[in-house]
Design an enzyme around this catalytic site. Structure first.
Site, PDB file in Angstrom:
ATOM      1  CG  ASP A  51      43.802  46.177  36.497  1.00  0.00           C
ATOM      2  OD1 ASP A  51      43.044  45.804  37.417  1.00  0.00           O
ATOM      3  OD2 ASP A  51      44.582  47.146  36.613  1.00  0.00           O
ATOM      4  CB  SER A  52      41.441  41.261  38.802  1.00  0.00           C
ATOM      5  OG  SER A  52      40.167  41.429  38.201  1.00  0.00           O
ATOM      6  CG  ASP A  90      40.278  48.005  35.733  1.00  0.00           C
ATOM      7  OD1 ASP A  90      39.817  49.085  36.146  1.00  0.00           O
ATOM      8  OD2 ASP A  90      40.362  46.983  36.440  1.00  0.00           O
ATOM      9  CE  LYS A 120      37.810  49.287  38.398  1.00  0.00           C
ATOM     10  NZ  LYS A 120      39.210  49.288  38.866  1.00  0.00           N
ATOM     11  CD  GLU A 122      44.208  50.587  40.110  1.00  0.00           C
ATOM     12  OE1 GLU A 122      45.331  50.852  40.607  1.00  0.00           O
ATOM     13  OE2 GLU A 122      43.808  49.422  39.915  1.00  0.00           O
ATOM     14  CD  GLU A 189      40.848  46.686  45.623  1.00  0.00           C
ATOM     15  OE1 GLU A 189      40.719  47.233  44.507  1.00  0.00           O
ATOM     16  OE2 GLU A 189      41.466  45.625  45.801  1.00  0.00           O
TER      17      GLU A 189
HETATM   18  O1  KIV Z   1      40.510  44.639  38.527  1.00  0.00           O
HETATM   19  C1  KIV Z   1      39.565  44.422  39.297  1.00  0.00           C
HETATM   20  O2  KIV Z   1      39.009  43.318  39.374  1.00  0.00           O
HETATM   21  C2  KIV Z   1      39.109  45.535  40.136  1.00  0.00           C
HETATM   22  C3  KIV Z   1      38.138  45.221  41.225  1.00  0.00           C
HETATM   23  C4  KIV Z   1      38.823  44.556  42.336  1.00  0.00           C
HETATM   24  C5  KIV Z   1      37.393  46.408  41.661  1.00  0.00           C
HETATM   25  O3  KIV Z   1      39.532  46.623  39.954  1.00  0.00           O
END
Ligand code: KIV
Length: 271
Positions: A51-52, A90, A120, A122, A189
């Protein structure tokens, strides 16, 4: 006669075996077809559609605004380029925290509409029921503990997490819970290296670190950071393998010059 070699897909089982055999796991983010094709062909084991994307693709300050539809779009593009890597996507903020049925529905949409191989999310104990539901539906789940960017407004900063005893103990307990719930892997992280090593040794699922030292089973970086596409973002944990920002500036500047002085296109570049 042409012999085409079949490419064997990385699976959650491959990753488990890699941990067991002490082979480190390499993971990078990608958000589009071209980058996914490049990263996959280079031999990466896991591609994370992080989600980056909210930051590096859409230009938001945080990961919070990106939507499920937008994540599915990025995931579809990445899946088309990944022939070998396991593609993990994510679950974006707001699509799994409120109730377990919503979490399952969000995960199912990602799997059905993108063709990705895992999701994924959190958090630990707080989202236990959501993880249980998703795992029970047969969807591989990767956890994410430590600095969880979707909680940035609760943390107040992007500083190192779990430096004190209480937060470190909770992280260790959460990691063990994620393993019990059936997660196949865990991202940690920005936490102290010693804690990340302790967690890695106390669970049997592979851990992937970002700013968590060398003691994890694998490492992940955001591809824009490791390619040097943003010179202003310089956290200690990022290693730059290229300086693409400067190289791109130079190339684009040269193109502009060539257009302006009519040296592009030349006789060989026209019909
Ligand atoms: O969203 C992302 O890129 C991440 C990584 C930093 C692990 O969750």
């Amino acid at each position: 006669m042409s012999v085409t070699k079949e490419i064997k897909r990385i699976t959650t089982e491959t990753l488990r075996k890699m941990k067991f055999e002490g082979e480190k796991i390499a993971m990078l983010t990608a958000y589009d077809f071209t980058m996914s094709t490049l990263v996959d062909a280079a031999g990466i084991e896991i591609i994370l559609v992080g989600d980056s994307a909210s930051n590096v693709m859409a230009g938001h300050e945080t990961t919070l605004p990106i939507t499920l539809d937008q994540m599915i779009y990025h995931a579809q593009c990445v899946v088309r380029g990944a022939k070998r890597a396991l593609v993990v996507v994510d679950l974006p903020f707001g699509t799994y925290q409120s109730d377990p049925q919503k979490a399952l529905d969000s995960a199912v949409r990602i799997m059905k509409e993108s063709g990705a191989h895992a999701i994924k999310l959190e958090g630990g104990k707080e989202i236990e029921e959501s993880i249980r539901r998703i795992v029970n539906a047969g969807i591989p789940v990767m956890g994410h503990l430590g600095l969880t960017p979707q909680s940035i407004y609760q943390f107040g900063s992007y500083k190192v997490r779990a430096k004190d005893g209480a937060e470190a103990n909770k992280l260790l307990e959460d990691a063990q819970l994620l393993e019990q719930l059936g997660c196949f892997s865990l991202v940690m992280e920005k936490i102290p290296a010693e804690l990340a090593t302790q967690v890695t040794q106390s669970i049997t699922i592979p851990t992937i670190g970002i700013g968590a030292g060398a003691g994890t089973d694998g490492q992940v970086l955001v591809i824009h950071d490791m390619l040097g596409l943003n010179n202003e973002f310089k956290p200690k944990f990022v290693r730059r393998y290229l300086n693409m920002e400067d190289q791109m500036h130079q190339a684009i500047g040269q193109f502009i010059t060539d257009v302006k002085d009519s040296s592009f296109p030349n006789a060989n570049e026209q019909y």
